[in-house]
Scaffold this active site. Structure first.
Site, PDB file in Angstrom:
ATOM      1  N   LYS A  16       0.840  -1.217   0.000  1.00  0.00           N
ATOM      2  CA  LYS A  16       0.000   0.000   0.000  1.00  0.00           C
ATOM      3  C   LYS A  16       0.869   1.260   0.000  1.00  0.00           C
ATOM      4  O   LYS A  16       0.636   2.179  -0.771  1.00  0.00           O
ATOM      5  CB  LYS A  16      -0.935   0.004   1.231  1.00  0.00           C
ATOM      6  N   ARG A  87      -9.335   0.352   9.452  1.00  0.00           N
ATOM      7  CA  ARG A  87      -8.835  -0.974   9.816  1.00  0.00           C
ATOM      8  C   ARG A  87      -9.863  -1.779  10.600  1.00  0.00           C
ATOM      9  O   ARG A  87      -9.584  -2.927  10.965  1.00  0.00           O
ATOM     10  CB  ARG A  87      -7.575  -0.839  10.654  1.00  0.00           C
ATOM     11  N   ARG A 121      11.601  -5.724   5.062  1.00  0.00           N
ATOM     12  CA  ARG A 121      11.397  -4.287   4.785  1.00  0.00           C
ATOM     13  C   ARG A 121      12.415  -3.443   5.557  1.00  0.00           C
ATOM     14  O   ARG A 121      12.714  -3.711   6.723  1.00  0.00           O
ATOM     15  CB  ARG A 121       9.981  -3.881   5.194  1.00  0.00           C
ATOM     16  N   ARG A 154      11.718  -1.499  10.981  1.00  0.00           N
ATOM     17  CA  ARG A 154      10.657  -1.072  11.895  1.00  0.00           C
ATOM     18  C   ARG A 154      10.561  -2.042  13.065  1.00  0.00           C
ATOM     19  O   ARG A 154      10.718  -3.247  12.891  1.00  0.00           O
ATOM     20  CB  ARG A 154       9.309  -1.043  11.154  1.00  0.00           C
ATOM     21  N   ARG A 165       0.201  -8.993  13.689  1.00  0.00           N
ATOM     22  CA  ARG A 165      -0.452  -7.978  12.853  1.00  0.00           C
ATOM     23  C   ARG A 165      -1.347  -8.643  11.807  1.00  0.00           C
ATOM     24  O   ARG A 165      -2.416  -8.127  11.479  1.00  0.00           O
ATOM     25  CB  ARG A 165       0.602  -7.092  12.185  1.00  0.00           C
TER      26      ARG A 165
HETATM   27  P1  ADP Z   1       2.244  -1.868   3.222  1.00  0.00           P
HETATM   28  O1  ADP Z   1       2.266  -0.361   3.187  1.00  0.00           O
HETATM   29  O2  ADP Z   1       1.031  -2.451   2.530  1.00  0.00           O
HETATM   30  O3  ADP Z   1       2.444  -2.439   4.600  1.00  0.00           O
HETATM   31  P2  ADP Z   1       4.838  -1.644   1.835  1.00  0.00           P
HETATM   32  O4  ADP Z   1       4.512  -0.791   0.635  1.00  0.00           O
HETATM   33  O5  ADP Z   1       5.592  -1.005   2.948  1.00  0.00           O
HETATM   34  O6  ADP Z   1       3.486  -2.379   2.365  1.00  0.00           O
HETATM   35  O7  ADP Z   1       5.649  -2.919   1.284  1.00  0.00           O
HETATM   36  C1  ADP Z   1       6.116  -3.932   2.201  1.00  0.00           C
HETATM   37  C2  ADP Z   1       7.495  -4.419   1.749  1.00  0.00           C
HETATM   38  O8  ADP Z   1       7.372  -5.114   0.507  1.00  0.00           O
HETATM   39  C3  ADP Z   1       8.519  -3.300   1.500  1.00  0.00           C
HETATM   40  O9  ADP Z   1       9.796  -3.749   1.921  1.00  0.00           O
HETATM   41  C4  ADP Z   1       8.487  -3.093  -0.018  1.00  0.00           C
HETATM   42  O10 ADP Z   1       9.752  -2.650  -0.516  1.00  0.00           O
HETATM   43  C5  ADP Z   1       8.153  -4.492  -0.524  1.00  0.00           C
HETATM   44  N1  ADP Z   1       7.297  -4.478  -1.717  1.00  0.00           N
HETATM   45  C6  ADP Z   1       6.280  -3.632  -2.026  1.00  0.00           C
HETATM   46  N2  ADP Z   1       5.709  -3.953  -3.201  1.00  0.00           N
HETATM   47  C7  ADP Z   1       6.384  -5.050  -3.651  1.00  0.00           C
HETATM   48  C8  ADP Z   1       6.275  -5.891  -4.823  1.00  0.00           C
HETATM   49  N3  ADP Z   1       5.338  -5.644  -5.769  1.00  0.00           N
HETATM   50  N4  ADP Z   1       7.133  -6.931  -4.929  1.00  0.00           N
HETATM   51  C9  ADP Z   1       8.081  -7.167  -3.989  1.00  0.00           C
HETATM   52  N5  ADP Z   1       8.229  -6.441  -2.872  1.00  0.00           N
HETATM   53  C10 ADP Z   1       7.397  -5.392  -2.707  1.00  0.00           C
HETATM   54  P1  AMP Z   2       1.088   0.470   9.173  1.00  0.00           P
HETATM   55  O1  AMP Z   2       2.196   1.458   8.991  1.00  0.00           O
HETATM   56  O2  AMP Z   2      -0.125   0.794   8.355  1.00  0.00           O
HETATM   57  O3  AMP Z   2       1.566  -0.969   8.978  1.00  0.00           O
HETATM   58  O4  AMP Z   2       0.623   0.591  10.684  1.00  0.00           O
HETATM   59  C1  AMP Z   2       1.513   0.320  11.759  1.00  0.00           C
HETATM   60  C2  AMP Z   2       0.748   0.246  13.081  1.00  0.00           C
HETATM   61  O5  AMP Z   2       0.115   1.509  13.357  1.00  0.00           O
HETATM   62  C3  AMP Z   2      -0.385  -0.780  13.117  1.00  0.00           C
HETATM   63  O6  AMP Z   2       0.071  -2.092  13.410  1.00  0.00           O
HETATM   64  C4  AMP Z   2      -1.253  -0.187  14.246  1.00  0.00           C
HETATM   65  O7  AMP Z   2      -0.680  -0.431  15.526  1.00  0.00           O
HETATM   66  C5  AMP Z   2      -1.147   1.312  13.969  1.00  0.00           C
HETATM   67  N1  AMP Z   2      -2.210   1.776  13.046  1.00  0.00           N
HETATM   68  C6  AMP Z   2      -2.030   2.274  11.785  1.00  0.00           C
HETATM   69  N2  AMP Z   2      -3.212   2.603  11.219  1.00  0.00           N
HETATM   70  C7  AMP Z   2      -4.158   2.305  12.146  1.00  0.00           C
HETATM   71  C8  AMP Z   2      -5.576   2.390  12.168  1.00  0.00           C
HETATM   72  N3  AMP Z   2      -6.278   2.834  11.105  1.00  0.00           N
HETATM   73  N4  AMP Z   2      -6.225   1.997  13.302  1.00  0.00           N
HETATM   74  C9  AMP Z   2      -5.551   1.546  14.369  1.00  0.00           C
HETATM   75  N5  AMP Z   2      -4.220   1.424  14.408  1.00  0.00           N
HETATM   76  C10 AMP Z   2      -3.521   1.789  13.316  1.00  0.00           C
END
Ligand code: ADP
Ligand code: AMP
Length: 208
Positions: A16, A87, A121, A154, A165
């Site tokens: 995302k 969420r 990541r 992270r 999660r």
């Molecule tokens: P989200 O925001 O949904 O949690 P991220 O965009 O942070 O996900 O992506 C999670 C991890 O996967 C990151 O390390 C990113 O670089 C990697 N990633 C994102 N899209 C792809 C893809 N299409 N193929 C492989 N790795 C990806």
């Molecule tokens: P994310 O960066 O989207 O993976 O979110 C990291 C963490 O932030 C999650 O595991 C939750 O602890 C908190 N968080 C992010 N968005 C929300 C939401 N909409 N509602 C509740 N907690 C959230």
């Protein structure tokens, strides 16, 4: 050009944030991400404790804290990509009272791929840019291509917290996906393959 109001849904690690960054650049939109906003305020005292206490355990931060972030961000935005919110069903209900949406897109990625993506990541400590140790390496290991900042893992991207999660996602957020599916607004897109390919699929949806 018309502003787009885009909701990106998907499990943790679906891509995302990666895709939201591209969409905001392509269509000149604001990126509204509750995860980033909460990370910047991890130590903020609220009547529920600090956001960090929930985040490091992989749990959801209480709705009032998160809803307030979203209201403030929506006030400033015309077009936006919303990422990480809603969420749970209460947040979805709250959102429907705050704004209309033009596109609700679900990024579909199988669970084994999610774990691999999340545990590998790395994010820039300064600018927040996202990398992956295998799938999206920076030019120099540990250094951000964008700003030269240090790349870190992270705290919630360890295997145990990732599993929690994903459990929280299944319990709380899958019903949100189901809600938009039943409403008939959900468009499902495969989040597998290269980020460029996923982005092309999203462009087709938005311009379709
Ligand atoms: P989200 O925001 O949904 O949690 P991220 O965009 O942070 O996900 O992506 C999670 C991890 O996967 C990151 O390390 C990113 O670089 C990697 N990633 C994102 N899209 C792809 C893809 N299409 N193929 C492989 N790795 C990806
Ligand atoms: P994310 O960066 O989207 O993976 O979110 C990291 C963490 O932030 C999650 O595991 C939750 O602890 C908190 N968080 C992010 N968005 C929300 C939401 N909409 N509602 C509740 N907690 C959230």
């Amino acid at each position: 050009m018309a502003d787009h109001r885009i909701l990106l849904l998907g499990p943790p690690g679906a891509g995302k944030g990666t895709q939201a960054t591209r969409l905001t650049a392509e269509y000149d939109l604001d990126h509204i991400t509750t995860g980033d906003a909460l990370r910047q305020n991890k130590e903020m005292e609220t009547e529920y404790g600090t956001p960090g206490e929930y985040m490091d355990a992989g749990e959801l931060v209480p709705d009032p804290v998160v809803n307030e972030i979203v209201v403030a961000a929506l006030e400033d935005a015309d077009g936006f990509v919303l990422d990480g919110y809603p969420r749970n069903l209460d947040q979805a209900e709250f959102l429907s009272e705050e704004t209309d949406l033009d596109h609700v897109v679900f990024l579909d990625v199988p669970e084994d791929v999610l774990v691999e993506r999340l545990t590998g990541r790395r994010v820039c400590d300064d600018c927040g840019a996202t990398y992956h140790v295998e799938f999206d390496r920076p030019e120099e290991a540990g250094v951000c291509d964008e700003c030269g900042g240090e790349l870190v893992q992270r705290e919630d991207d360890t295997e145990d917290t990732v599993r929690e999660r994903l459990r929280v996602y299944r319990e709380n957020t899958e019903p949100v996906v189901e809600h938009y599916r039943e409403e008939g607004t959900l468009v499902e897109v495969s989040g597998e393959g290269a980020p460029d390919d996923v982005f092309e699929r999203l462009r087709d949806v938005i311009e379709g």
